[in-house]
Design an enzyme around this catalytic site. Structure first.
Site, PDB file in Angstrom:
ATOM      1  N   LEU A  14      26.216  43.422  33.389  1.00  0.00           N
ATOM      2  CA  LEU A  14      24.801  43.388  33.757  1.00  0.00           C
ATOM      3  C   LEU A  14      24.569  43.942  35.162  1.00  0.00           C
ATOM      4  CD1 LEU A  14      23.767  39.888  32.338  1.00  0.00           C
ATOM      5  CD2 LEU A  14      23.220  42.138  31.408  1.00  0.00           C
ATOM      6  N   LYS A  64      40.553  44.845  40.475  1.00  0.00           N
ATOM      7  CA  LYS A  64      40.320  44.240  41.788  1.00  0.00           C
ATOM      8  C   LYS A  64      41.515  44.317  42.731  1.00  0.00           C
ATOM      9  CE  LYS A  64      36.564  41.201  40.339  1.00  0.00           C
ATOM     10  NZ  LYS A  64      35.990  39.841  40.388  1.00  0.00           N
ATOM     11  N   ASP A 101      32.820  38.701  46.240  1.00  0.00           N
ATOM     12  CA  ASP A 101      32.906  37.522  45.376  1.00  0.00           C
ATOM     13  C   ASP A 101      32.982  36.244  46.212  1.00  0.00           C
ATOM     14  OD1 ASP A 101      32.822  38.739  42.872  1.00  0.00           O
ATOM     15  OD2 ASP A 101      34.986  39.044  42.801  1.00  0.00           O
ATOM     16  N   GLY A 127      42.735  36.790  39.183  1.00  0.00           N
ATOM     17  CA  GLY A 127      42.054  37.457  40.285  1.00  0.00           C
ATOM     18  C   GLY A 127      40.862  36.697  40.828  1.00  0.00           C
ATOM     19  N   PRO A 151      53.192  28.806  35.666  1.00  0.00           N
ATOM     20  CA  PRO A 151      53.569  28.344  37.005  1.00  0.00           C
ATOM     21  C   PRO A 151      53.722  29.483  38.004  1.00  0.00           C
ATOM     22  CG  PRO A 151      54.867  27.222  35.328  1.00  0.00           C
ATOM     23  CD  PRO A 151      54.113  28.310  34.623  1.00  0.00           C
TER      24      PRO A 151
END
Length: 268
Positions: A14, A64, A101, A127, A151
């Protein structure tokens, strides 16, 4: 001038709705923002081939981390997190990497009344979890616990926490329902992964679910039934886009116009 969101897949994004609505409201005629599918291996060549008409790029999964490798300059937050969701074209033709972010998460939580959080739980260790750990640091978290299926993924987050000065502990996914003990729970897992969780929500715990399609997720629905405050992936999408818009254009983002366009798109 041009900008775009890159990722794979990216057709569902979007971001074009948000940015193009912002251009229209800000009177930026001649600006356009599109979605372009791009894999990790293709990003360096794609960026190298862009001309001066390109103002910036938004990066979504899985780009990213590789986004840092195509930038000449990297912001402190992107360096600490080890991930970039933003590439800004510089006057000399180079690219600067940033991560909106992190401030986007903090701003979205702030809109829900959360300005501090002593205990933060993160579901997932990919990420987006990197940004969640950084957001926890900005909220003054005294402890961050990460619940993950692998882990080794938790171990990959430890350098991020160390760089930000945040105490981080890890736990297996089988214990994820214990996240309810935190002040803020940030879910960063893909669609469907957290659907089975039966979290015994405490009244004051705030859930930040980074997903927005479908909405509400089963996790968010369970928190809604318990009366907890909820922040959605749409809140994050808007707030991270505001920072990108301003870096790409150099003008203040028309927040309400962009918020309205996002709301209309979801209704549609």
């Amino acid at each position: 001038m041009r900008a775009a969101v890159l990722g794979k897949p990216v057709s569902h994004s979007l971001s074009p709705v948000l940015h193009n609505a912002g251009y229209a409201a800000a009177g930026l005629t001649g600006w356009s923002y599109t979605a372009i599918e791009c894999a990790e291996a293709d990003l360096p060549a794609f960026v190298a081939g862009l001309g001066a008409e390109w103002a910036g790029l938004s990066l979504t999964m899985p780009l990213k981390e590789v986004g840092l490798t195509v930038a000449t300059a990297v912001s402190p937050v992107a360096a600490a997190v080890g991930a970039a969701n933003t590439l800004v074209h510089q006057p000399d033709g180079s690219w600067r990497a940033d991560n909106t972010d992190v401030p986007g998460m903090v701003a979205a939580l702030g809109e829900a009344g959360v300005t501090t959080a002593a205990r933060v739980a993160v579901l997932g260790a990919g990420g987006t979890a990197r940004a969640a750990v950084a957001a926890a640091a900005r909220l003054g978290a005294e402890s961050v616990i990460v619940y993950a299926r692998r882990p080794e993924a938790i171990d990959e987050l430890r350098p991020v926490a160390d760089a930000l000065g945040v105490p981080l502990t890890g736990a297996g996914w089988a214990a994820a329902e214990e996240c309810a003990a935190a002040d803020v729970v940030i879910s960063t897992v893909p669609k469907g992964v957290a659907d089975h969780l039966q979290v015994p929500w405490r009244p004051k715990t705030v859930l930040f679910d980074a997903l927005y399609d479908p909405w509400p997720t089963p996790l968010a629905a369970s928190a809604q039934r318990a009366g907890n405050r909820i922040v959605s992936g749409l809140d994050l999408l808007l707030n991270q886009a505001l920072g990108q818009f301003e870096q790409f254009t150099g003008v203040a983002a028309p927040v309400e116009a962009m918020r309205g366009a996002l709301r209309d798109a979801r209704r549609g």
